[in-house]
Design an enzyme around this catalytic site. Sequence first.
Site, short mmCIF file in Angstrom:
data_model
loop_
_atom_site.label_atom_id
_atom_site.label_comp_id
_atom_site.label_asym_id
_atom_site.label_seq_id
_atom_site.Cartn_x
_atom_site.Cartn_y
_atom_site.Cartn_z
N PHE A 126 0.80 -1.30 -0.11
CA PHE A 126 0.22 -0.04 0.01
C PHE A 126 0.81 1.39 -0.21
O PHE A 126 0.60 2.12 -0.63
CB PHE A 126 -0.83 0.06 1.13
CG PHE A 126 -2.00 -0.82 0.94
CD1 PHE A 126 -2.55 -1.25 -0.29
CD2 PHE A 126 -2.79 -0.91 2.16
CE1 PHE A 126 -3.76 -1.88 -0.32
CE2 PHE A 126 -4.40 -1.45 1.85
CZ PHE A 126 -4.52 -1.96 0.72
N ARG A 127 1.77 1.23 0.75
CA ARG A 127 2.43 2.45 1.23
C ARG A 127 3.83 2.90 0.67
O ARG A 127 4.33 3.87 0.70
CB ARG A 127 2.55 2.58 2.71
CG ARG A 127 0.98 2.87 3.19
CD ARG A 127 0.89 2.85 4.52
NE ARG A 127 -0.45 3.00 5.10
CZ ARG A 127 -1.08 1.97 5.36
NH1 ARG A 127 -0.69 0.79 5.06
NH2 ARG A 127 -2.42 2.02 5.30
N ASP A 159 -4.61 -11.91 0.24
CA ASP A 159 -4.25 -12.68 -1.00
C ASP A 159 -4.13 -14.26 -1.00
O ASP A 159 -4.02 -14.70 -1.81
CB ASP A 159 -2.84 -12.00 -1.55
CG ASP A 159 -1.62 -12.19 -0.57
OD1 ASP A 159 -1.79 -12.99 0.24
OD2 ASP A 159 -0.68 -11.49 -0.72
N HIS A 175 -7.57 -9.41 8.47
CA HIS A 175 -8.12 -8.54 7.60
C HIS A 175 -9.07 -9.10 6.70
O HIS A 175 -9.50 -8.64 5.80
CB HIS A 175 -7.17 -7.58 6.98
CG HIS A 175 -6.62 -6.46 7.95
ND1 HIS A 175 -5.31 -5.48 7.36
CD2 HIS A 175 -6.67 -6.33 9.11
CE1 HIS A 175 -5.06 -4.75 8.45
NE2 HIS A 175 -5.79 -5.14 9.67
N CYS A 227 -28.57 -12.27 3.63
CA CYS A 227 -28.68 -13.68 4.22
C CYS A 227 -27.52 -14.20 4.54
O CYS A 227 -27.34 -15.49 5.10
CB CYS A 227 -29.30 -14.50 3.28
SG CYS A 227 -28.21 -15.08 1.91
N SER A 286 4.32 -1.97 7.74
CA SER A 286 4.51 -0.66 7.84
C SER A 286 4.21 -0.36 9.46
O SER A 286 4.56 0.53 9.92
CB SER A 286 4.22 0.38 6.91
OG SER A 286 2.69 0.26 7.14
P1 NAD Z 1 1.98 -1.47 4.06
O1 NAD Z 1 2.03 -1.24 2.47
O2 NAD Z 1 1.70 -0.36 4.64
O3 NAD Z 1 3.63 -1.82 4.35
C1 NAD Z 1 4.34 -2.59 3.75
C2 NAD Z 1 5.71 -2.73 4.32
O4 NAD Z 1 6.43 -3.77 3.71
C3 NAD Z 1 6.52 -1.32 4.27
O5 NAD Z 1 7.01 -1.31 5.52
C4 NAD Z 1 7.70 -1.90 3.38
O6 NAD Z 1 8.92 -1.23 3.67
C5 NAD Z 1 7.78 -3.38 3.65
N1 NAD Z 1 8.21 -4.12 2.35
C6 NAD Z 1 7.95 -3.75 0.96
N2 NAD Z 1 8.62 -4.98 0.34
C7 NAD Z 1 9.23 -5.56 1.28
C8 NAD Z 1 10.20 -6.71 1.05
N3 NAD Z 1 10.17 -7.13 -0.20
N4 NAD Z 1 10.69 -7.33 2.09
C9 NAD Z 1 10.60 -6.78 3.28
N5 NAD Z 1 9.71 -5.78 3.44
C10 NAD Z 1 8.96 -5.15 2.53
O7 NAD Z 1 1.34 -2.66 4.10
P2 NAD Z 1 0.64 -3.45 5.52
O8 NAD Z 1 1.60 -2.82 6.81
O9 NAD Z 1 0.47 -4.92 5.56
O10 NAD Z 1 -0.58 -2.87 5.95
C11 NAD Z 1 -1.64 -1.99 5.19
C12 NAD Z 1 -2.65 -3.01 4.65
O11 NAD Z 1 -2.45 -3.49 3.40
C13 NAD Z 1 -3.20 -4.24 5.22
O12 NAD Z 1 -4.31 -3.90 5.75
C14 NAD Z 1 -3.25 -5.12 4.12
O13 NAD Z 1 -4.67 -5.95 4.23
C15 NAD Z 1 -3.22 -4.59 3.05
N6 NAD Z 1 -2.70 -5.01 1.59
C16 NAD Z 1 -2.78 -6.21 1.44
C17 NAD Z 1 -2.03 -6.75 0.31
C18 NAD Z 1 -2.05 -8.22 -0.03
O14 NAD Z 1 -3.01 -8.95 0.55
N7 NAD Z 1 -1.00 -8.78 -0.59
C19 NAD Z 1 -1.60 -5.74 -0.64
C20 NAD Z 1 -1.75 -4.61 -0.42
C21 NAD Z 1 -2.10 -4.05 1.04
#
Ligand code: NAD
Length: 254
Positions: free
Chosen positions: A37-38, A107, A122, A133, A197
Amino acid sequence: MDEGDDYRAAARALADADVAAALTGAGVSTESGVPDFRSEGGVWDEYDERDFTIARFQRDPDAFWTDWLDLQEGLIPDDVEPNPAHESLAALEEAGLLDAVITQNVDGLHQDAGSRTVVEIHGSGARASCRGCGASFDAAVARERAREAGGAPACENCGDVLKPDAVLFGERLPDAPLRGARRWADESEAFLVVGSSLTVEPAASLPRRAADGATLVEVNTESTTASSLAAYTFREKAGEAIPELASAAVELQG
Ligand code: NAD
């Protein structure tokens, strides 16, 4: 101490723990091609978070579903597969070195990799449920129906609208997984935090809760609120660090 020593020490904490759990976030799946996401290039660079709130779903389910289909197509590639981080977490469970994976992801990649105890705090992207229903449908079927309808898919039993089982912004988290996640955090003696994050509550509090009694190990390419609590931090990609940690732990065990 070199990095290998850190891996061995973190692996030792895992091997010695009677109860061990991992908390994962979107970062564990980026190497499978699912954007987080971020981070830069993440989902919110392209989509608007406000389109995916429970309030919008309730106000305008047709518009919500149109954007949801778009998000799903942009987020999850058709041929998505678990990467070495998912696979190594499953291997740790298989070896008796990890009891549960608590995930914020929707996922299903932990289950695809073979993890059996997966706590989805989540919700899940794999199913959709009727608001009227409660009937549950395969998410792909719900999406197909939404495409045909050009808006919210209707329940074939009662005609009410379907909602994805993924928790939307502003929506209450399902009780049982959250209770389970807190229990794993309280009972763990080793707790891994991978690719989150930690900006979203209540997941963000789990490492703090675990750190009271557990050795905390963080894997993230950036620093988070768990970093100062962690006994070991690996600023590396999950797909590289988790296999390293897992093989060191299995070696110690055996
Ligand atoms: P986030 O996007 O806020 O943070 C992702 C974190 O992962 C960051 O701190 C980043 O530095 C780190 N990161 C990215 N790639 C990496 C890697 N290869 N190895 C190690 N670290 C890595 O995501 P979050 O903290 O999970 O929270 C936000 C929400 O995002 C959750 O509610 C989740 O449901 C949702 N989300 C889920 C999916 C999925 O199902 N794959 C995808 C996007 C968002």
